[in-house]
Design a protein around this motif. Structure first.
Motif, PDB file in Angstrom:
ATOM      1  N   PHE A  66      12.257   9.124   4.237  1.00  0.00           N
ATOM      2  CA  PHE A  66      11.334   8.077   3.798  1.00  0.00           C
ATOM      3  C   PHE A  66      10.233   7.860   4.837  1.00  0.00           C
ATOM      4  O   PHE A  66       9.044   7.803   4.501  1.00  0.00           O
ATOM      5  N   LEU A  67      10.605   7.774   6.112  1.00  0.00           N
ATOM      6  CA  LEU A  67       9.610   7.604   7.166  1.00  0.00           C
ATOM      7  C   LEU A  67       8.679   8.802   7.258  1.00  0.00           C
ATOM      8  O   LEU A  67       7.468   8.658   7.448  1.00  0.00           O
ATOM      9  N   ALA A  68       9.234  10.008   7.111  1.00  0.00           N
ATOM     10  CA  ALA A  68       8.421  11.218   7.198  1.00  0.00           C
ATOM     11  C   ALA A  68       7.371  11.272   6.102  1.00  0.00           C
ATOM     12  O   ALA A  68       6.296  11.856   6.284  1.00  0.00           O
ATOM     13  N   SER A  69       7.665  10.651   4.965  1.00  0.00           N
ATOM     14  CA  SER A  69       6.716  10.693   3.850  1.00  0.00           C
ATOM     15  C   SER A  69       5.411   9.999   4.197  1.00  0.00           C
ATOM     16  O   SER A  69       4.354  10.335   3.643  1.00  0.00           O
ATOM     17  N   TYR A  70       5.448   9.035   5.128  1.00  0.00           N
ATOM     18  CA  TYR A  70       4.236   8.324   5.503  1.00  0.00           C
ATOM     19  C   TYR A  70       3.317   9.161   6.386  1.00  0.00           C
ATOM     20  O   TYR A  70       2.146   8.812   6.583  1.00  0.00           O
ATOM     21  N   GLU A  71       3.837  10.257   6.928  1.00  0.00           N
ATOM     22  CA  GLU A  71       3.029  11.125   7.770  1.00  0.00           C
ATOM     23  C   GLU A  71       2.332  12.206   6.957  1.00  0.00           C
ATOM     24  O   GLU A  71       1.476  12.922   7.477  1.00  0.00           O
ATOM     25  N   ARG A  72       2.701  12.352   5.696  1.00  0.00           N
ATOM     26  CA  ARG A  72       2.077  13.367   4.857  1.00  0.00           C
ATOM     27  C   ARG A  72       0.821  12.799   4.195  1.00  0.00           C
ATOM     28  O   ARG A  72       0.721  11.590   3.977  1.00  0.00           O
ATOM     29  N   PRO A  73      -0.135  13.662   3.855  1.00  0.00           N
ATOM     30  CA  PRO A  73      -1.365  13.177   3.205  1.00  0.00           C
ATOM     31  C   PRO A  73      -1.059  12.526   1.863  1.00  0.00           C
ATOM     32  O   PRO A  73      -0.114  12.904   1.177  1.00  0.00           O
ATOM     33  N   ARG A  74      -1.863  11.551   1.508  1.00  0.00           N
ATOM     34  CA  ARG A  74      -1.713  10.888   0.219  1.00  0.00           C
ATOM     35  C   ARG A  74      -2.006  11.864  -0.919  1.00  0.00           C
ATOM     36  O   ARG A  74      -2.924  12.679  -0.833  1.00  0.00           O
ATOM     37  N   SER A  75      -1.221  11.794  -1.986  1.00  0.00           N
ATOM     38  CA  SER A  75      -1.421  12.650  -3.155  1.00  0.00           C
ATOM     39  C   SER A  75      -2.189  11.878  -4.220  1.00  0.00           C
ATOM     40  O   SER A  75      -1.684  10.895  -4.757  1.00  0.00           O
ATOM     41  N   ALA A  76      -3.416  12.329  -4.498  1.00  0.00           N
ATOM     42  CA  ALA A  76      -4.196  11.752  -5.586  1.00  0.00           C
ATOM     43  C   ALA A  76      -4.104  12.685  -6.789  1.00  0.00           C
ATOM     44  O   ALA A  76      -3.783  13.862  -6.653  1.00  0.00           O
ATOM     45  N   GLY A  77      -4.364  12.144  -7.967  1.00  0.00           N
ATOM     46  CA  GLY A  77      -4.230  12.981  -9.151  1.00  0.00           C
ATOM     47  C   GLY A  77      -5.099  12.512 -10.299  1.00  0.00           C
ATOM     48  O   GLY A  77      -5.752  11.466 -10.247  1.00  0.00           O
ATOM     49  N   LEU A  78      -5.098  13.314 -11.340  1.00  0.00           N
ATOM     50  CA  LEU A  78      -5.759  12.960 -12.584  1.00  0.00           C
ATOM     51  C   LEU A  78      -4.952  13.533 -13.745  1.00  0.00           C
ATOM     52  O   LEU A  78      -4.165  14.457 -13.587  1.00  0.00           O
ATOM     53  N   ARG A  79      -5.172  12.964 -14.919  1.00  0.00           N
ATOM     54  CA  ARG A  79      -4.479  13.420 -16.121  1.00  0.00           C
ATOM     55  C   ARG A  79      -5.512  13.755 -17.184  1.00  0.00           C
ATOM     56  O   ARG A  79      -6.347  12.917 -17.557  1.00  0.00           O
ATOM     57  N   LEU A  80      -5.482  15.001 -17.654  1.00  0.00           N
ATOM     58  CA  LEU A  80      -6.412  15.425 -18.694  1.00  0.00           C
ATOM     59  C   LEU A  80      -6.136  14.682 -19.998  1.00  0.00           C
ATOM     60  O   LEU A  80      -5.001  14.322 -20.294  1.00  0.00           O
ATOM     61  N   ASN A  81      -7.183  14.475 -20.772  1.00  0.00           N
ATOM     62  CA  ASN A  81      -7.090  13.774 -22.045  1.00  0.00           C
ATOM     63  C   ASN A  81      -7.098  14.800 -23.184  1.00  0.00           C
ATOM     64  O   ASN A  81      -8.148  15.391 -23.475  1.00  0.00           O
TER      65      ASN A  81
END
Length: 210
Positions: A22-37
């Motif tokens: 859980f702590l290690a997850s804060y050191e990884r880059p944020r994952s942004a996304g999109l959803r096709l319509n």
């Protein structure tokens, strides 16, 4: 840095092994996304230059390249896709709404999960998309109109109270109000706020009431 008292609380909930991950997850880059319509597909042969790998749990979801600005692309305004965190795509899929059903989305703003539910329902049945503040309900209306769905009814509604205007539903999604500590990667300023026990108790009471 995490809010005072938060690490100890999570260690108690998760145990040492899972807490370390859980702590290690804060050191990884944020994952942004999109959803096709699917209702507004891209032109033949077109591709989105800012998309990377597909989101494993969402057929129309894609991770967005770091530093890209897909919200500024004309296809965004045209309703070809909706910007949404990859993790936020999971709850609506798990609800497994079916065409023709009556579905309630009780804490819906700004509308991302509502749009995915409407897609699952194939724009049939009736989807009641609610939020407690009228200005936030307007965000839902804007998103629904941009994406081209017609089976969504928006409603300003306090989900902690019984509302006779809402029907008996086949399925209900309630993404209840929370502290925001699950999205520290998106809102890093929360790291420097001390946990307020009174506010935590208020949130718990609201969640239970909904």
């Amino acid at each position: 840095m995490l809010p005072q008292g938060f690490p100890e609380r999570m260690l108690h909930l998760l145990g040492e092994a899972e807490f370390a991950e859980f702590l290690a997850s804060y050191e990884r880059p944020r994952s942004a996304g999109l959803r096709l319509n699917p209702r507004k597909p891209l032109p033949d042969g077109a591709s989105l230059p800012f998309c990377e790998a597909q989101v494993p749990w969402e057929p129309n979801g894609y991770y967005v390249c770091e530093g890209s600005r897909p919200g500024l692309h004309p296809w965004h305004d045209a309703g070809a896709y909706y910007l949404q965190e990859p993790s936020a795509m999971a709850p609506a899929r798990l609800l497994d709404a079916q065409p023709g059903e009556r579905v309630l989305d009780l804490c819906a703003a700004p509308g991302g999960k509502t749009l995915l539910l409407a897609e699952e329902m194939q724009n049939t049945g009736t989807l009641y998309s609610c939020d407690a503040a009228e200005n936030r309900v307007q965000l839902i209306r804007t998103a629904v109109e941009r994406m081209g769905f017609t089976n969504v009814k928006t409603l300003c509604n306090d989900a902690t109270q019984t509302n006779p205007a809402l029907p008996q539903a086949d399925r209900i999604l309630a993404d209840v109000p929370c502290s925001g500590l699950g999205i520290l990667a998106k809102k890093p300023d929360l790291r420097y706020k001390k946990l307020d026990p009174a506010r935590q108790a208020e949130l718990l009471a609201t969640q239970a009431a909904i």
